[in-house]
Design a protein around this motif. Structure first.
Motif, PDB file in Angstrom:
ATOM      1  N   ILE A   5     103.120  71.867 -54.187  1.00  0.00           N
ATOM      2  CA  ILE A   5     102.535  72.048 -52.858  1.00  0.00           C
ATOM      3  C   ILE A   5     103.179  73.263 -52.199  1.00  0.00           C
ATOM      4  O   ILE A   5     104.398  73.323 -52.060  1.00  0.00           O
ATOM      5  CB  ILE A   5     102.744  70.805 -51.972  1.00  0.00           C
ATOM      6  N   TYR A   7     103.438  74.952 -48.800  1.00  0.00           N
ATOM      7  CA  TYR A   7     103.217  74.685 -47.376  1.00  0.00           C
ATOM      8  C   TYR A   7     103.542  75.938 -46.573  1.00  0.00           C
ATOM      9  O   TYR A   7     104.620  76.512 -46.711  1.00  0.00           O
ATOM     10  CB  TYR A   7     104.091  73.515 -46.915  1.00  0.00           C
ATOM     11  N   TYR A  17     101.633  70.217 -40.876  1.00  0.00           N
ATOM     12  CA  TYR A  17     102.756  69.432 -41.412  1.00  0.00           C
ATOM     13  C   TYR A  17     102.332  67.976 -41.614  1.00  0.00           C
ATOM     14  O   TYR A  17     102.741  67.338 -42.595  1.00  0.00           O
ATOM     15  CB  TYR A  17     103.959  69.520 -40.491  1.00  0.00           C
ATOM     16  N   LEU A  20     100.562  67.858 -44.803  1.00  0.00           N
ATOM     17  CA  LEU A  20     101.543  67.899 -45.891  1.00  0.00           C
ATOM     18  C   LEU A  20     102.087  66.500 -46.168  1.00  0.00           C
ATOM     19  O   LEU A  20     102.175  66.075 -47.330  1.00  0.00           O
ATOM     20  CB  LEU A  20     102.682  68.859 -45.531  1.00  0.00           C
ATOM     21  N   ILE A  24     101.803  64.242 -49.633  1.00  0.00           N
ATOM     22  CA  ILE A  24     102.976  63.681 -50.318  1.00  0.00           C
ATOM     23  C   ILE A  24     102.845  62.165 -50.439  1.00  0.00           C
ATOM     24  O   ILE A  24     103.078  61.591 -51.512  1.00  0.00           O
ATOM     25  CB  ILE A  24     104.274  64.071 -49.577  1.00  0.00           C
ATOM     26  N   GLN A  37     106.568  68.827 -56.314  1.00  0.00           N
ATOM     27  CA  GLN A  37     107.514  69.787 -55.738  1.00  0.00           C
ATOM     28  C   GLN A  37     106.850  70.411 -54.520  1.00  0.00           C
ATOM     29  O   GLN A  37     105.642  70.677 -54.527  1.00  0.00           O
ATOM     30  CB  GLN A  37     107.875  70.892 -56.728  1.00  0.00           C
ATOM     31  N   VAL A  38     107.647  70.637 -53.472  1.00  0.00           N
ATOM     32  CA  VAL A  38     107.139  71.256 -52.253  1.00  0.00           C
ATOM     33  C   VAL A  38     107.884  72.560 -52.008  1.00  0.00           C
ATOM     34  O   VAL A  38     109.116  72.596 -52.063  1.00  0.00           O
ATOM     35  CB  VAL A  38     107.315  70.330 -51.029  1.00  0.00           C
ATOM     36  N   ASP A  40     108.256  75.154 -48.993  1.00  0.00           N
ATOM     37  CA  ASP A  40     108.020  75.398 -47.567  1.00  0.00           C
ATOM     38  C   ASP A  40     108.401  76.854 -47.308  1.00  0.00           C
ATOM     39  O   ASP A  40     109.576  77.189 -47.152  1.00  0.00           O
ATOM     40  CB  ASP A  40     108.881  74.441 -46.749  1.00  0.00           C
TER      41      ASP A  40
END
Length: 195
Positions: A5, A7, A17, A20, A24, A37-38, A40
């Motif tokens: 992801i 973001y 957010y 997001l 998740i 995995q994110v 940001d």
């Protein structure tokens, strides 16, 4: 399925957010999604500025050591999810800077004889979750669908990614924007997808 992801919003109290978090949460309830995995981009202070000079050449961008972590994440992922607002009819400059640097020649595509290159990210799929202040049909009717054309044709298809899903939500600053309903739709989508 491994999900990455990306973001892109500077405010963790934003609606982006909240989307997001729903992605998740839905992914965590989906037995087909094994890992998430994110990235940001604002929190990581990703540098979106392209620099080319005598020591940093464009043709070497696919080997830039400062981007190695991000290249590994893209290679690792089966599905790449982009979460971002639409500002001025397009994704934020931060996300475009990420795309400019990561979707580079000899990593995301390879030039060959003929009109189109060889896409090197075949087999992956993409989901774009975007929000905007204007009405939902604004990009289609006023901008000739520029946002989706940019993302799907000029970027993802170019690098070999054919399966692209869009959640493009308008009226998100309106009290009548049905935000809770749209957040739930995204949660349910990620809870059920299997590829």
């Amino acid at each position: 399925m491994k999900t990455l992801i990306i973001y892109t919003h500077p405010n963790h109290k934003s609606l982006s957010y909240s989307f997001l978090q729903k992605i998740i949460n839905g992914s965590s309830e989906n037995p087909s999604i094994k890992e998430v995995q994110v990235v940001d981009l604002y929190k990581e202070e990703f540098n979106p500025i392209l620099v080319f000079n005598e020591s940093k050449r464009r043709r070497d961008m696919h080997r830039d050591p400062t981007l190695e972590k991000y290249r590994k994440q893209i290679n690792w992922a089966d599905k790449i999810v982009f979460v971002y607002p639409i500002w001025w009819g397009r994704p934020p400059a931060m996300l475009m800077g990420y795309i400019d640097q990561l979707f580079a020649a000899n990593f995301a595509y390879r030039d060959k004889k003929g009109l189109l290159p060889e896409g090197l990210l075949k087999g992956k799929s993409v989901v774009c979750v975007s929000t905007m202040k204007g009405p939902t049909n604004y990009p289609l009717l006023w901008l000739n669908n520029a946002h989706k054309t940019l993302m799907k044709r000029a970027l993802f298809n170019f690098v070999g990614i054919k399966k692209v899903k869009f959640f493009e939500f308008g009226n998100m600053e309106s009290p009548k924007g049905k935000q809770a309903e749209k957040l739930d739709a995204v949660f349910r989508y990620f809870k059920k997808i299997d590829r």
